[in-house]
Motif scaffolding. Structure first.
Motif, PDB file in Angstrom:
ATOM      1  N   ASP A 132       6.980   4.533  -0.330  1.00 63.44           N
ATOM      2  CA  ASP A 132       6.236   4.041   0.829  1.00 63.44           C
ATOM      3  C   ASP A 132       6.388   2.533   0.992  1.00 63.44           C
ATOM      4  N   ASN A 188      -4.867   3.653  -7.723  1.00 62.67           N
ATOM      5  CA  ASN A 188      -4.619   4.973  -7.148  1.00 62.67           C
ATOM      6  C   ASN A 188      -3.264   5.101  -6.463  1.00 62.67           C
ATOM      7  N   SER A 189      -2.278   4.329  -6.911  1.00 65.49           N
ATOM      8  CA  SER A 189      -0.909   4.464  -6.422  1.00 65.49           C
ATOM      9  C   SER A 189       0.003   4.821  -7.596  1.00 65.49           C
ATOM     10  N   ASP A 190       1.053   5.554  -7.309  1.00 63.11           N
ATOM     11  CA  ASP A 190       2.067   5.850  -8.320  1.00 63.11           C
ATOM     12  C   ASP A 190       3.120   4.751  -8.250  1.00 63.11           C
ATOM     13  N   ILE A 191       3.179   3.924  -9.283  1.00 69.17           N
ATOM     14  CA  ILE A 191       4.046   2.743  -9.246  1.00 69.17           C
ATOM     15  C   ILE A 191       5.196   2.911 -10.228  1.00 69.17           C
ATOM     16  N   ASN A 214       0.846  -1.191   0.000  1.00 69.20           N
ATOM     17  CA  ASN A 214       0.000   0.000   0.000  1.00 69.20           C
ATOM     18  C   ASN A 214       0.883   1.242   0.000  1.00 69.20           C
ATOM     19  N   GLY A 215       0.247   2.391  -0.032  1.00 69.90           N
ATOM     20  CA  GLY A 215       0.982   3.648  -0.058  1.00 69.90           C
ATOM     21  C   GLY A 215       0.858   4.334  -1.405  1.00 69.90           C
ATOM     22  N   GLN A 216       1.202   5.613  -1.437  1.00 70.78           N
ATOM     23  CA  GLN A 216       1.081   6.393  -2.659  1.00 70.78           C
ATOM     24  C   GLN A 216       2.191   6.087  -3.648  1.00 70.78           C
ATOM     25  N   HIS A 217       3.417   5.925  -3.135  1.00 70.73           N
ATOM     26  CA  HIS A 217       4.577   5.720  -3.998  1.00 70.73           C
ATOM     27  C   HIS A 217       5.143   4.317  -3.767  1.00 70.73           C
ATOM     28  N   ILE A 218       5.077   3.491  -4.812  1.00 70.77           N
ATOM     29  CA  ILE A 218       5.470   2.081  -4.717  1.00 70.77           C
ATOM     30  C   ILE A 218       6.548   1.791  -5.752  1.00 70.77           C
TER      31      ILE A 218
END
Length: 204
Positions: free
Chosen positions: A109, A64-67, A43-47
């Motif tokens: 994250d 909804n995450s920036d991967i 989880n988290g915004q930045h992966i």
């Protein structure tokens, strides 16, 4: 035999066009289910996904995450980009070596790797890089095959490892749990999926 970056890269470049076919049986029986278990913890915004390979984890990416995803095999990345485009997956893919990440400290994250550190020539160096780019309070989630917890099987794996290493460029007797503990991560938790496959979660 000493594992080198060049040897591993050549091995994956060579196998890239047929990699999914070669692993199809294991993927259907075990790997897909284990990958799904792994990504439940992400989880988290930045992966960051390390060792994207052909993009087998795309179907598990959270919304909804920036991967960001990396691999050091150019030909594996060709497969991954083709799959990304065909499936309309939102991910930024870069050619990069986990031992020398070009990201700032405290960038992500959550960091994910699936069956990667068996082939990293200097695994602790790679794990130190993950620790560096992971945010304080962030985590790493690793799905790894490691040396067996059964002594008799571990002995066989140690004997066979030089042969497997020479042919495939991968170690079958790594102790990745100890390596994770050695580079500064906290709260290292291990889920034993089989005698040789572990799901390792740790925080920074």
């Amino acid at each position: 035999m000493k594992l080198t970056r060049e040897y591993v890269q050549q091995r994956y470049d060579r196998l890239a066009p047929i990699f999914d076919v070669l692993e199809a049986g294991l993927e259907g029986l075990f790997f897909k289910r284990w990958r799904q278990q792994q990504w439940v913890n992400v989880n988290g915004q930045h992966i960051l996904e390390v060792g994207i390979g052909t993009g087998k984890n795309f179907q598990f990416y959270p919304q909804n995450s920036d991967i960001t995803a990396i691999d050091f095999s150019p030909k594996m990345l060709i497969q991954a980009r083709n799959k990304r485009d065909a499936q309309a997956v939102k991910v930024c893919i870069n050619l990069m070596d986990v031992e020398n990440l070009c990201y700032a400290n405290n960038s992500f994250d959550t960091i994910v790797a699936s069956f990667v550190f068996c082939s990293v020539p200097q695994p602790r160096k790679g794990l130190k890089e993950l620790h560096r780019v992971c945010k304080l309070g962030g985590k790493v989630v690793l799905l790894e095959h490691v040396v067996s917890s059964k002594p008799w099987l571990a002995n066989i794996m140690n004997v066979l490892n030089p042969i497997i290493l020479a042919i495939f460029g991968a170690n079958i007797n790594r102790n990745t749990v100890k390596n994770v503990q050695a580079v500064g991560f906290n709260n290292v938790q291990v889920e034993h999926l089989s005698h040789m496959v572990k799901l390792i979660t740790a925080t920074k």
